[in-house]
Motif scaffolding. Sequence first.
Motif, mmCIF file in Angstrom:
data_model
loop_
_atom_site.group_PDB
_atom_site.id
_atom_site.type_symbol
_atom_site.label_atom_id
_atom_site.label_comp_id
_atom_site.label_asym_id
_atom_site.label_seq_id
_atom_site.Cartn_x
_atom_site.Cartn_y
_atom_site.Cartn_z
ATOM 1 N N MET A 120 39.876 38.056 35.504
ATOM 2 C CA MET A 120 40.045 38.547 34.128
ATOM 3 C C MET A 120 38.747 39.195 33.633
ATOM 4 S SD MET A 120 41.114 36.423 30.679
ATOM 5 C CE MET A 120 39.495 35.643 30.524
ATOM 6 N N GLY A 121 37.617 38.519 33.859
ATOM 7 C CA GLY A 121 36.330 39.067 33.434
ATOM 8 C C GLY A 121 35.974 40.357 34.152
ATOM 9 N N LEU A 122 36.276 40.436 35.450
ATOM 10 C CA LEU A 122 35.965 41.638 36.227
ATOM 11 C C LEU A 122 36.812 42.833 35.776
ATOM 12 C CD1 LEU A 122 35.691 39.954 39.739
ATOM 13 C CD2 LEU A 122 33.819 41.074 38.513
ATOM 14 N N VAL A 123 38.082 42.568 35.466
ATOM 15 C CA VAL A 123 38.977 43.636 34.984
ATOM 16 C C VAL A 123 38.490 44.163 33.641
ATOM 17 C CG1 VAL A 123 41.306 44.133 34.161
ATOM 18 C CG2 VAL A 123 40.998 42.830 36.234
ATOM 19 N N ILE A 124 38.131 43.257 32.755
ATOM 20 C CA ILE A 124 37.629 43.666 31.435
ATOM 21 C C ILE A 124 36.377 44.521 31.591
ATOM 22 C CG2 ILE A 124 36.563 42.811 29.301
ATOM 23 C CD1 ILE A 124 38.450 40.364 29.538
ATOM 24 N N ASP A 125 35.486 44.102 32.488
ATOM 25 C CA ASP A 125 34.249 44.845 32.728
ATOM 26 C C ASP A 125 34.531 46.256 33.225
ATOM 27 O OD1 ASP A 125 31.478 45.245 32.927
ATOM 28 O OD2 ASP A 125 31.484 44.695 35.041
ATOM 29 N N SER A 126 35.454 46.375 34.200
ATOM 30 C CA SER A 126 35.788 47.693 34.766
ATOM 31 C C SER A 126 36.365 48.633 33.714
ATOM 32 C CB SER A 126 36.799 47.535 35.909
ATOM 33 O OG SER A 126 36.182 46.968 37.030
ATOM 34 N N ILE A 127 37.310 48.119 32.923
ATOM 35 C CA ILE A 127 37.999 48.977 31.957
ATOM 36 C C ILE A 127 37.088 49.355 30.789
ATOM 37 C CG2 ILE A 127 39.907 49.097 30.302
ATOM 38 C CD1 ILE A 127 41.556 47.402 32.240
ATOM 39 N N GLY A 142 29.028 35.694 41.190
ATOM 40 C CA GLY A 142 27.733 35.091 41.473
ATOM 41 C C GLY A 142 27.862 33.782 42.231
ATOM 42 N N ALA A 143 28.844 32.967 41.842
ATOM 43 C CA ALA A 143 29.055 31.681 42.515
ATOM 44 C C ALA A 143 29.511 31.878 43.955
ATOM 45 C CB ALA A 143 30.086 30.849 41.740
ATOM 46 N N LEU A 144 30.428 32.824 44.169
ATOM 47 C CA LEU A 144 30.895 33.105 45.527
ATOM 48 C C LEU A 144 29.766 33.618 46.407
ATOM 49 C CD1 LEU A 144 34.384 34.804 44.974
ATOM 50 C CD2 LEU A 144 33.950 32.591 46.024
ATOM 51 N N LYS A 145 28.979 34.552 45.866
ATOM 52 C CA LYS A 145 27.866 35.115 46.636
ATOM 53 C C LYS A 145 26.800 34.056 46.935
ATOM 54 C CE LYS A 145 28.116 40.009 45.373
ATOM 55 N NZ LYS A 145 27.439 41.139 44.694
ATOM 56 N N ALA A 146 26.636 33.128 46.011
ATOM 57 C CA ALA A 146 25.617 32.095 46.200
ATOM 58 C C ALA A 146 26.006 31.106 47.294
ATOM 59 C CB ALA A 146 25.386 31.354 44.880
ATOM 60 N N ILE A 147 27.281 30.728 47.318
ATOM 61 C CA ILE A 147 27.693 29.679 48.250
ATOM 62 C C ILE A 147 28.071 30.227 49.625
ATOM 63 C CG2 ILE A 147 30.192 29.607 47.755
ATOM 64 C CD1 ILE A 147 29.809 26.489 47.613
ATOM 65 N N ALA A 156 37.082 41.326 23.828
ATOM 66 C CA ALA A 156 37.121 41.053 25.265
ATOM 67 C C ALA A 156 35.755 41.148 25.933
ATOM 68 C CB ALA A 156 38.087 42.025 25.942
ATOM 69 N N LYS A 157 34.872 41.997 25.401
ATOM 70 C CA LYS A 157 33.597 42.286 26.058
ATOM 71 C C LYS A 157 32.784 41.037 26.437
ATOM 72 C CE LYS A 157 30.704 45.397 27.603
ATOM 73 N NZ LYS A 157 31.046 46.206 28.776
ATOM 74 N N PRO A 158 32.667 40.030 25.533
ATOM 75 C CA PRO A 158 31.896 38.832 25.913
ATOM 76 C C PRO A 158 32.490 38.067 27.099
ATOM 77 C CG PRO A 158 32.216 38.929 23.539
ATOM 78 C CD PRO A 158 33.101 39.973 24.129
ATOM 79 N N LEU A 159 33.812 38.253 27.364
ATOM 80 C CA LEU A 159 34.465 37.530 28.455
ATOM 81 C C LEU A 159 34.081 38.063 29.829
ATOM 82 C CD1 LEU A 159 38.054 37.166 26.913
ATOM 83 C CD2 LEU A 159 36.180 35.523 26.861
ATOM 84 N N VAL A 160 33.340 39.193 29.847
ATOM 85 C CA VAL A 160 32.850 39.763 31.105
ATOM 86 C C VAL A 160 32.009 38.743 31.876
ATOM 87 C CG1 VAL A 160 31.220 41.479 32.032
ATOM 88 C CG2 VAL A 160 32.953 42.168 30.364
ATOM 89 N N ILE A 161 31.392 37.818 31.151
ATOM 90 C CA ILE A 161 30.534 36.810 31.774
ATOM 91 C C ILE A 161 31.288 35.986 32.811
ATOM 92 C CG2 ILE A 161 31.001 35.076 29.978
ATOM 93 C CD1 ILE A 161 27.650 35.627 31.811
ATOM 94 N N PHE A 162 32.606 35.785 32.600
ATOM 95 C CA PHE A 162 33.396 35.025 33.570
ATOM 96 C C PHE A 162 33.412 35.712 34.929
ATOM 97 C CE2 PHE A 162 35.697 33.360 29.678
ATOM 98 C CZ PHE A 162 35.156 32.084 29.772
ATOM 99 N N GLY A 163 33.528 37.039 34.918
ATOM 100 C CA GLY A 163 33.521 37.799 36.169
ATOM 101 C C GLY A 163 32.184 37.691 36.878
ATOM 102 N N SER A 164 31.110 37.829 36.115
ATOM 103 C CA SER A 164 29.762 37.738 36.702
ATOM 104 C C SER A 164 29.507 36.355 37.290
ATOM 105 C CB SER A 164 28.707 38.046 35.638
ATOM 106 O OG SER A 164 28.906 39.330 35.093
ATOM 107 N N LEU A 165 29.949 35.312 36.570
ATOM 108 C CA LEU A 165 29.758 33.937 37.058
ATOM 109 C C LEU A 165 30.560 33.687 38.329
ATOM 110 C CD1 LEU A 165 29.900 31.939 33.690
ATOM 111 C CD2 LEU A 165 27.898 32.222 35.185
#
Length: 412
Positions: free
Chosen positions: A192-199, A47-52, A35-44
């Motif tokens: 999903m990525g943010l949840v994985i990152d937190s846990i 990041g996209a929301l903060k950018a726009i 699951a760890k590599p899927l953390v990138i989805f949360g960051s993206l």
Amino acid sequence: MKNLLKKWNQISLVKQIIIGLIMGIALAVFVPTVAKPLVIFGSLFVGALKAIAPVLVLFLVMSAIAKHKSGHQTNMKSIVFLYLLGTFLAGLIAVIVSFIFPVSLTLTEGAQDLTAPGGVVEVLKALLLNVVDNPAKAIFNANYIGILAWAILLGLALKNSSDTTKTVISNFSDAISKMVTWVIKFAPLGIMGLVIDSITTNGVESLLSYGKLLVVLIGCMLFVAFVVNPLIVFVAIRQNPYPLVFKAVKESGITAFFTRSSAANIPVNMKLCENLGLDKDSYSVSIPLGATINMAGAAVTISVLTLAAVHTLGIHVDLPTAILLSLVSAISACGASGVAGGSLLLIPLATSLFGIPNDIAMQVVGVGFIIGVLQDSFETALNSSTDVVFTATAEYRKNLKEGKKINFNKTA
């Protein structure tokens, strides 16, 4: 694959997010290494929301004001009043609950390198300086007070411009709004990525020793969300407030809980206000403003952690000082977004009311960072969902005064 995507798109966004949430928990608990590599989805996603979001706010507010016609009433005075009232009452509730259920802390290190504001004057000064920030810098740093100020001034300056100019600005606003809908479609993957990152990063073990403190903090925030806010809405419109409250918590609070950023949740709230059929001239200004000054969750955090420090040190608190703390918490919370570190770094300001030295106060901030994975999530969910609740309430109140009916089917 096409049929699968078609069926997926037929599911509501909230249900998609819940599916992403469940998948994130399952993957993080059972196969953390996969699951760890899927953390990138949360960051993206964040990041996209903060950018726009900063660009969206600039063009929406500028377009709304430029196109505003004389005689068309907005609800900004009512909305700002509700924001300030809600933030003050949240701080007051937190003070009352902290006296009923006093919490003591095991003070911790870990926040010594941070610099907290020295007083309310310093917070307000930072807020005023943000208003006159360079517009490009304001957008780059997501300084929403500065963005709002420039958007309002540009909108006013363009009020007498040609219809062609206004149409171009409006088209840009619509195009950015469309881009936002594309970003929001990726919310399930992002969550999903943010949840994985937190846990996988924090786990739950580090939170267990602060269980009572978390219960008081989260309990206060839930009480504000489901009792205080509905009471305010009921007093304003004299109708059942819960369809609106539940809608806001479900569609705004859930995403805000995981993004942990009111700024990142601005596009989500804008879309929700549009779905509720609210006046774009009002919500295009009130939602970004709410992300800056409507900080009920921050007021709760400041009050609870300050009084936890007070109880730990055995300091006596009289009633006038407790009420003053509620007021300071509310004022400080309104300036939280303009201070690096958010609400936690405003705790030393509040503890100074009780003569608590800064080194002790910064240890309390350290405790805040330990429980931040939950504290900040609930705080942001309360702050962000309340922006929509109060924006809708002000419009519903105006409609009722004009003899119009409220279509609660839109909030069911």
